[in-house]
Scaffold this active site. Structure first.
Site, PDB file in Angstrom:
ATOM      1  N   SER A 113       0.826  -1.212   0.000  1.00 39.72           N
ATOM      2  CA  SER A 113       0.000   0.000   0.000  1.00 39.72           C
ATOM      3  C   SER A 113       0.854   1.254   0.000  1.00 39.72           C
ATOM      4  O   SER A 113       0.354   2.335  -0.301  1.00 39.72           O
ATOM      5  CB  SER A 113      -0.869   0.025   1.256  1.00 39.72           C
ATOM      6  OG  SER A 113      -1.631  -1.138   1.363  1.00 39.72           O
ATOM      7  N   HIS A 134      -1.038  -2.931  -7.120  1.00 33.75           N
ATOM      8  CA  HIS A 134      -1.785  -2.633  -5.887  1.00 33.75           C
ATOM      9  C   HIS A 134      -3.282  -2.844  -6.120  1.00 33.75           C
ATOM     10  O   HIS A 134      -3.938  -2.036  -6.778  1.00 33.75           O
ATOM     11  CB  HIS A 134      -1.479  -1.171  -5.479  1.00 33.75           C
ATOM     12  CG  HIS A 134      -2.118  -0.750  -4.204  1.00 33.75           C
ATOM     13  ND1 HIS A 134      -2.433   0.556  -3.915  1.00 33.75           N
ATOM     14  CD2 HIS A 134      -2.499  -1.463  -3.118  1.00 33.75           C
ATOM     15  CE1 HIS A 134      -2.976   0.625  -2.725  1.00 33.75           C
ATOM     16  NE2 HIS A 134      -3.029  -0.589  -2.218  1.00 33.75           N
ATOM     17  N   GLU A 146      -3.826  -0.237  -8.997  1.00 33.33           N
ATOM     18  CA  GLU A 146      -2.880   0.880  -9.151  1.00 33.33           C
ATOM     19  C   GLU A 146      -1.530   0.256  -9.551  1.00 33.33           C
ATOM     20  O   GLU A 146      -0.966  -0.526  -8.788  1.00 33.33           O
ATOM     21  CB  GLU A 146      -2.765   1.611  -7.802  1.00 33.33           C
ATOM     22  CG  GLU A 146      -2.145   2.974  -7.853  1.00 33.33           C
ATOM     23  CD  GLU A 146      -2.185   3.657  -6.470  1.00 33.33           C
ATOM     24  OE1 GLU A 146      -2.214   2.962  -5.424  1.00 33.33           O
ATOM     25  OE2 GLU A 146      -2.167   4.901  -6.437  1.00 33.33           O
ATOM     26  N   ASN A 184      -3.453   5.847  -1.351  1.00 34.37           N
ATOM     27  CA  ASN A 184      -3.369   5.983   0.101  1.00 34.37           C
ATOM     28  C   ASN A 184      -2.931   7.373   0.554  1.00 34.37           C
ATOM     29  O   ASN A 184      -3.174   7.748   1.690  1.00 34.37           O
ATOM     30  CB  ASN A 184      -2.474   4.889   0.682  1.00 34.37           C
ATOM     31  CG  ASN A 184      -3.249   3.585   0.746  1.00 34.37           C
ATOM     32  OD1 ASN A 184      -4.342   3.551   1.296  1.00 34.37           O
ATOM     33  ND2 ASN A 184      -2.727   2.549   0.141  1.00 34.37           N
TER      34      ASN A 184
END
Ligand SMILES: NC(=O)c1ccc[n+]([C@@H]2O[C@H](COP(=O)([O-])OP(=O)(O)OC[C@H]3O[C@@H](n4cnc5c(N)ncnc54)[C@H](O)[C@@H]3O)[C@@H](O)[C@H]2O)c1
Length: 277
Positions: A113, A134, A146, A184
């Protein structure tokens, strides 16, 4: 690069989901976890999810699960996707070992992450073949992947992972390797602020989450989402953002740290901001 055989490392909530979607796409999957029993739990979760999806016209559960084998150690494959604990040292050790085990042409991907892909690439002898892939939780349901390019990632590797994501039925979005990437960097301050609102007594958890679901049309509130992600994982991501971007606004709320210290990790431990049966 078609990636016929994929090694998934870490059979927690993300690794199990990744193994499931890769197997559903017709590929062979080897699933490894360091903790005994973790792959058994992952198989049970995959079966429940596949049965539910089959009721809506999804793949045959037995056929998909028949493509997944639990393995006791790392094995040679065309691609590794790692989803172990969000800890830089654990991941670097794993990338070193994977570099020794997988053939030189194989790609090594991380579902991290927040941990820099550039640092993971740097511990291998094939930094051009290291990339971030991701996924989002729950993996069989959420469409986004991602794709994170380390400084060293080659165009060929990034393009192959974009193609793989599409072949898994996902929608790839490319980001450069910067703390927290895009997702994130935006999400964690939102979750952290919700924890501060609770800590400061602004509202009860249910009210905070209702404001986000009904007010912002989010499918779940920030506290429920933090519980789903895992409060330990949230704190680990916030530490990387805080250190990497050097701004105190990213430091984890003390309430999050306290819950983690108490073992209240969210859904996976049965209790976080809420209790789970
Ligand atoms: N939880 C989320 O919503 C989410 C979303 C996207 C990405 N991620 C990332 O995915 C990764 C895994 O998260 P998770 O939520 O599945 O965690 P989890 O705690 O559910 O699972 C982690 C698993 O990795 C295993 N493990 C730890 N060290 C290992 C090692 N060295 N070798 C093999 N197995 C090992 C553990 O036994 C555990 O089963 C993290 O990097 C996290 O940041 C999580």
């Amino acid at each position: 690069m078609r990636f016929e055989h994929v090694l998934v490392v870490g059979a927690g909530q993300m690794g199990g989901g990744i193994a499931q979607v890769v197997a559903t796409s017709g590929r062979r999957v080897s699933l490894h976890d360091a903790v005994p029993g973790a792959t058994d739990r992952a198989f049970a979760t995959m079966r429940t999810s596949l049965v539910r999806l089959a009721e809506k016209g999804g793949a045959d559960p037995d056929e998909a699960l028949g493509r997944v084998s639990a393995v006791d150690d790392l094995v040679a494959a065309d691609l590794m996707i790692e989803a172990v604990v969000e800890d830089a040292k654990e991941k670097e050790d794993l990338f070193r070992r994977a570099d020794e085990t997988l053939p030189p042409a194989a790609v090594l991907a991380s579902n991290t992450s927040s941990i820099p892909i550039t640092s993971l690439a740097a511990v291998t002898s094939r930094p051009d073949r290291v990339v971030g892939m991701h996924f989002f939780n729950p993996v069989p349901v959420l469409k986004l992947v991602e794709v994170v390019r380390a400084v060293q990632t080659s165009d060929e590797t990034a393009a192959a992972i974009v193609e793989l994501a599409k072949d898994l039925g996902k929608v790839p979005a490319e980001a450069r390797d910067f703390p927290g990437f895009v997702s994130n960097r935006i999400l964690m301050p939102f979750l952290n602020e919700a924890a501060y609102a609770l800590l400061e007594g602004v509202a009860e958890p249910e009210a905070i989450d209702t404001i986000a679901t009904l007010g912002f049309a989010h499918p779940m509130g920030p506290l429920a989402l933090a519980d789903l992600i895992g409060l330990d994982t949230c704190v680990a991501i916030m530490e990387v953002l805080h250190e990497g971007l050097g701004d105190p606004k990213y430091a984890p709320c003390p309430l999050l740290r306290q819950y983690v210290a108490a073992g209240r990790l969210g859904r996976k431990s049965g209790r976080g901001f809420y209790e789970y049966g």
